[in-house]
Scaffold this motif. Sequence first.
Motif, mmCIF file in Angstrom:
data_model
loop_
_atom_site.group_PDB
_atom_site.id
_atom_site.type_symbol
_atom_site.label_atom_id
_atom_site.label_comp_id
_atom_site.label_asym_id
_atom_site.label_seq_id
_atom_site.Cartn_x
_atom_site.Cartn_y
_atom_site.Cartn_z
ATOM 1 N N SER B 339 0.779 -1.193 -0.243
ATOM 2 C CA SER B 339 0.026 -0.031 0.104
ATOM 3 C C SER B 339 0.853 1.230 0.162
ATOM 4 C CB SER B 339 -0.956 0.021 1.174
ATOM 5 O OG SER B 339 -2.112 -0.693 0.964
ATOM 6 N N LEU B 340 2.272 1.304 0.728
ATOM 7 C CA LEU B 340 2.770 2.309 0.681
ATOM 8 C C LEU B 340 3.714 2.519 -0.646
ATOM 9 C CD1 LEU B 340 4.545 1.912 4.244
ATOM 10 C CD2 LEU B 340 2.612 3.481 3.772
ATOM 11 N N SER B 341 3.772 1.485 -1.233
ATOM 12 C CA SER B 341 4.763 1.504 -2.184
ATOM 13 C C SER B 341 3.890 1.774 -3.799
ATOM 14 C CB SER B 341 5.283 0.219 -2.669
ATOM 15 O OG SER B 341 6.073 -0.119 -1.476
ATOM 16 N N LEU B 342 2.809 1.408 -3.729
ATOM 17 C CA LEU B 342 2.009 1.357 -5.025
ATOM 18 C C LEU B 342 1.977 2.995 -5.412
ATOM 19 C CD1 LEU B 342 0.125 -0.154 -6.973
ATOM 20 C CD2 LEU B 342 -1.994 0.357 -5.360
ATOM 21 N N GLU B 382 11.304 -3.114 1.396
ATOM 22 C CA GLU B 382 12.727 -3.022 0.860
ATOM 23 C C GLU B 382 12.350 -4.600 -0.112
ATOM 24 O OE1 GLU B 382 15.110 -3.374 4.036
ATOM 25 O OE2 GLU B 382 16.750 -2.276 3.106
ATOM 26 N N LYS B 383 11.924 -5.694 0.373
ATOM 27 C CA LYS B 383 11.564 -6.930 -0.463
ATOM 28 C C LYS B 383 10.877 -6.415 -1.711
ATOM 29 C CE LYS B 383 10.603 -11.711 0.313
ATOM 30 N NZ LYS B 383 9.921 -12.639 1.060
ATOM 31 N N LEU B 384 9.864 -5.912 -1.714
ATOM 32 C CA LEU B 384 9.034 -5.775 -2.514
ATOM 33 C C LEU B 384 9.574 -5.191 -4.099
ATOM 34 C CD1 LEU B 384 5.852 -6.088 -3.550
ATOM 35 C CD2 LEU B 384 5.701 -3.556 -2.805
ATOM 36 N N LEU B 385 10.357 -3.968 -3.273
ATOM 37 C CA LEU B 385 10.879 -3.047 -4.424
ATOM 38 C C LEU B 385 12.357 -3.498 -4.800
ATOM 39 C CD1 LEU B 385 9.304 0.236 -3.223
ATOM 40 C CD2 LEU B 385 8.364 -1.388 -5.032
ATOM 41 N N GLY B 386 12.747 -4.466 -4.119
ATOM 42 C CA GLY B 386 14.219 -4.814 -4.264
ATOM 43 C C GLY B 386 14.658 -4.964 -5.767
ATOM 44 N N PHE B 392 9.318 -1.179 -11.119
ATOM 45 C CA PHE B 392 8.764 -0.579 -12.270
ATOM 46 C C PHE B 392 7.201 -0.745 -12.275
ATOM 47 C CE2 PHE B 392 8.297 -0.652 -17.135
ATOM 48 C CZ PHE B 392 8.000 0.696 -17.326
ATOM 49 N N ALA B 393 6.768 -1.946 -12.088
ATOM 50 C CA ALA B 393 5.508 -2.444 -12.274
ATOM 51 C C ALA B 393 4.623 -1.938 -11.017
ATOM 52 C CB ALA B 393 5.451 -3.716 -12.283
ATOM 53 N N ILE B 394 5.242 -1.421 -9.937
ATOM 54 C CA ILE B 394 4.440 -1.048 -8.796
ATOM 55 C C ILE B 394 4.658 0.242 -8.423
ATOM 56 C CG2 ILE B 394 4.353 -1.442 -6.178
ATOM 57 C CD1 ILE B 394 5.106 -4.360 -6.588
ATOM 58 N N LEU B 395 5.838 0.809 -8.494
ATOM 59 C CA LEU B 395 6.168 2.146 -7.871
ATOM 60 C C LEU B 395 5.703 3.049 -8.918
ATOM 61 C CD1 LEU B 395 7.758 3.185 -5.368
ATOM 62 C CD2 LEU B 395 9.965 3.207 -6.920
ATOM 63 N N GLY B 396 6.232 3.103 -10.071
ATOM 64 C CA GLY B 396 5.905 4.227 -11.249
ATOM 65 C C GLY B 396 6.919 5.048 -11.008
ATOM 66 N N ALA B 397 6.283 6.379 -11.469
ATOM 67 C CA ALA B 397 7.201 7.599 -11.463
ATOM 68 C C ALA B 397 6.791 8.669 -10.600
ATOM 69 C CB ALA B 397 7.697 7.865 -12.774
ATOM 70 N N MET B 398 7.498 9.576 -10.170
ATOM 71 C CA MET B 398 6.617 10.993 -9.412
ATOM 72 C C MET B 398 6.219 11.725 -10.279
ATOM 73 S SD MET B 398 9.157 11.154 -6.065
ATOM 74 C CE MET B 398 10.597 11.020 -6.915
ATOM 75 N N GLU B 426 16.308 5.810 -5.299
ATOM 76 C CA GLU B 426 15.887 5.837 -6.486
ATOM 77 C C GLU B 426 15.823 4.332 -6.976
ATOM 78 O OE1 GLU B 426 17.589 8.478 -9.065
ATOM 79 O OE2 GLU B 426 17.168 10.382 -7.920
ATOM 80 N N SER B 427 14.940 4.146 -8.078
ATOM 81 C CA SER B 427 14.718 2.976 -8.903
ATOM 82 C C SER B 427 15.289 3.216 -10.349
ATOM 83 C CB SER B 427 13.403 2.319 -8.596
ATOM 84 O OG SER B 427 13.535 1.010 -9.150
ATOM 85 N N ASP B 428 15.841 2.233 -10.735
ATOM 86 C CA ASP B 428 16.412 1.867 -12.359
ATOM 87 C C ASP B 428 15.279 1.430 -13.269
ATOM 88 O OD1 ASP B 428 18.238 3.784 -13.089
ATOM 89 O OD2 ASP B 428 19.925 2.321 -12.339
ATOM 90 N N TYR B 429 14.688 2.057 -14.094
ATOM 91 C CA TYR B 429 13.699 1.515 -15.254
ATOM 92 C C TYR B 429 14.614 1.361 -16.311
ATOM 93 C CZ TYR B 429 10.230 2.748 -11.767
ATOM 94 O OH TYR B 429 9.717 2.851 -10.681
ATOM 95 N N ALA B 430 14.926 0.127 -17.085
ATOM 96 C CA ALA B 430 15.428 -0.135 -18.280
ATOM 97 C C ALA B 430 15.034 0.767 -19.374
ATOM 98 C CB ALA B 430 15.485 -1.566 -18.570
#
Lengths: 565, 565
Positions: B339-342, B382-386, B392-398, B426-430
């Motif tokens: 819920s926090l990550s979506l 941490e595990k969910l977004l590791g 990419f599929a959950i977090l999306g972009a700001m 941050e996260s890296d999206y190919a």
Amino acid sequence: MNTWFNDHKSTLDNAIEACQKRHHWAAYPEVPSEKIYGEGSKQAGEDAFNALQNKPFALSVPMSEAAFVAADAKSPYGIELGITYPQLPVDKLLEGAEAAQKQWRRLDTDTRAGVCLEMLDRLAKQSFLMAHAVMHTTGQPFVMSFQAGGPHALDRGLEAVAYAYQAQTANETSAEWAKVVGKNRDGEKIVATLDKHYKTRGKGIGVVIGCATFPTWNSYPGMFADLATGNAVISKPAEGATLPLAIAIDIMRQVLADAGLNPDLVQLANTGGERAYTQALVKDARVKMIDYTGGPGFGTWLQNNCPDTQLYLEQAGINNIFIESTDNVKGMANNIGFSLSLYSGQMCTAPQNIYVPKDGIDTPDGKLSFDEVAAAIAKSVEKLLGDDNRAFAILGAMTSDAVKARVGEANAFGEQAGKVVLASCESDYAAFPNASTAKPILISLDSPDHDFAQAEQFGPVAFVIACEDRDDALTAVCDSIEKHGAMTTSLYCTDADFKQTAIEEIADAGSPLSINLTGGIYVNQSAAFTDFHGSALNPAANTSLTDLGFVAQRFGWVTVREERH
Amino acid sequence: MNTWFNDHKSTLDNAIEACQKRHHWAAYPEVPSEKIYGEGSKQAGEDAFNALQNKPFALSVPMSEAAFVAADAKSPYGIELGITYPQLPVDKLLEGAEAAQKQWRRLDTDTRAGVCLEMLDRLAKQSFLMAHAVMHTTGQPFVMSFQAGGPHALDRGLEAVAYAYQAQTANETSAEWAKVVGKNRDGEKIVATLDKHYKTRGKGIGVVIGCATFPTWNSYPGMFADLATGNAVISKPAEGATLPLAIAIDIMRQVLADAGLNPDLVQLANTGGERAYTQALVKDARVKMIDYTGGPGFGTWLQNNCPDTQLYLEQAGINNIFIESTDNVKGMANNIGFSLSLYSGQMCTAPQNIYVPKDGIDTPDGKLSFDEVAAAIAKSVEKLLGDDNRAFAILGAMTSDAVKARVGEANAFGEQAGKVVLASCESDYAAFPNASTAKPILISLDSPDHDFAQAEQFGPVAFVIACEDRDDALTAVCDSIEKHGAMTTSLYCTDADFKQTAIEEIADAGSPLSINLTGGIYVNQSAAFTDFHGSALNPAANTSLTDLGFVAQRFGWVTVREERH
């Protein structure tokens, strides 16, 4: 309390059915007869009224710690009332309402409806007392006071309960929710199941600001809509029209006490005539809804000062009659004459401006000229009110000195700008020699371009206005509705095509419309369960009595959902 | 146009039934699969999206005389959009809306519903195109863009049509009204008979002001509620989120043109980023309803500057989770972590503050300490977004630089006032190396008395807050709902008595509530036909999507009654 819902369920069912089918139906008998209301009920009502005068109005279930402060002074019929009413500081009122509401909003819809229906039933039994109270605060004639103050007002209250009930039962209050959210490794569906519950909660405290002419008829809808949807209500009567609402509140508080509920759910706001009191009350954040019937001055103040509060407003308007043609000149003139005379034109539904093509109208006997139309209406009023006893029964008395002064202003205007077709004069009532009375004044004007006539002249003042032709008249009527607002419009027309055009145009402008009334039904009358009083489509009222829009925003739905394990 | 109502009647019937029963139901499939949407539909959607970039957005049915002005610039995923959109002067927009509305409001309820249903059906067919448009204006991940931008938004639109239909068919549109009004000389009853007709009219032009994160989901309800009740609608997208609404408006105008209706019933307000344009639009007297989703600054401006206009507002709030106890620590932590990550917490339904008693919570394995609760949630995130692909599929972009800046502010606050349990990174999206990303930051605090946490921190920012005990925590949650507003509240509790107390208290405070979510359903999700989105009972929203209150004041009833001769 536990049996009330079932005791009154057939009344509620019939009301809901009538709202839907909109046929003639009434829950509370309108005939002031002892055959219906019980032997001795008439005298008992009068005695009860007399016993209230010249003393503090002691509620059976007192509003604790209230001081007694004068409100209504003198009846429009000339007698002194001399009653004081309980007054609490604004904050104390609101605290009481909040405390009572906490318990009330958690009750279920049926239980709340049952309490409201019991209140209506007990109020109905006091209709003779209420008739005297309404008569001597508003100036309405007696039979009208009985009907509009008692059964018709109660029907409007019941209508609000019926709509509130419908809105709150529009969906189930619980549901099993199951959704396939994926498959497991064996390819079997994974089903997520939630148990859902839906709870209503009232939005918060409602304030209902009454009007001077129809204290109960215009207050019950808001009061019962608030209550039935789970809110506390504070009733603020108009100056001079406290007694009917004090009686109603007394009865409602007794019902609450009998049910073991906190009676402060329904309270009287006696402002002692101080506008600052009312302003402090309505601006408080705990107040979530305001129902207001009255002049646009304070209505606009409410809009500008209570931006976060839901407002249900019925304000000023100008009601028009448009005479295009008729097949019954006499019936039409008599019907219009009665409409102008009833309660001295002091109804939000009373016609003021009568538009007639300057070349006259078609009738079965050929053209009737503009002047002849005006004369026919004047004659019908003269005849209707020629006898003082009949005038007493129809005209009643003027609710305030402002209305009386308006008749004089109209006369001065008419003599200068048009023609006084029918002069106003007083009427003599044997029982009330000091009553303040005025028969309607009728003025003919050569065009719609007179500012005095294009403003609401509340009271026994009417104008017959010449237009170029019927298209111009229709335009003038629609423009007036859009600009000034209208609670009613009346049309006389025998041309089917033109009538259809007028119906659609007037509907676009947004006014209720009565067509070709020549018998015993009048444009002023708006009946519960069949006539939407106000369309919410023009400046005269932003709401209707009663539709779903009147009730549905007084409460909210809370969704409670729990994962089933 | 003539067959549309019947073509789609079963959809409407099912929607009305679902609104009433509130079971799981959806009209438009949420799975982005070519099996459902047709072979080649996926690629066709992407191609259509690519073809729109870097040029004027030419509506198939042009808004005549519009100039083309830039709106959306850069996708949160870092690509340039470079699209311009038609812009008309405010007065021209309103004139067009009024002209189109004149015709539309006279149509009957069925015909209008049929047109709305056809619009929804055609919009559904473009769900892949819409997914790309929503993704690259809001920053939502792709599947969410498809679901929340397409089928889920359309379900919410359909829900509004269903409620509007119910409100407009709550009573018969004609009735024979007969009443005994007296007796003649032979003692026979005199019956007055009126033929009555009831016509709906829309209140006037509706303006729907969209939000930056859910342009279609939050706009369709107001747009379809306005249309279905007989009003024109002007859609004003949020800055940067024009494309999804431009696509929707294009399709809706095509449907109107195909029906031979004036397409200006639905128009786009491209403000070119000028707030003065929006202000002039909403202050115009022809505008009767405004639906607004966005920050409370402009919401308050609307309340103060549009006193005569019906406002449907969804504004800021703080959503709380209250952990009292659980029988499934892992399921709870994973559910909360998701819920926090979506969508990087950029949902009006996303939780922000997690209240936990300072002495920890009861679990099947004994007490779990406050710090252990915080650690479990941090670990699940941490595990969910590791994995970057999953991120990419959950977090999306700001969606904006403001959200990005907020993460930095939260970090500074956390280091000073509490403990950063989980740092943001941050996260890296190919596929999108320039995407603006941030994983959630989780901060633990020793008490609810921190102003920064007691304000909405929209984005990937959350707090675990220690309370004295469970009663204090419940009080803190209820106070927060009443003061700051809430779109959702979540409770974990295995004590049946305390749970019941919490349910009633939280309902009184006025927030929707989810209980013991440990599986694949999340507090962020609010589904049409079953969950009332917003309760209309707290400062976060004065209305609900969707109930009768959302639709019933968008139109009025005109009573037309004619004496039968």
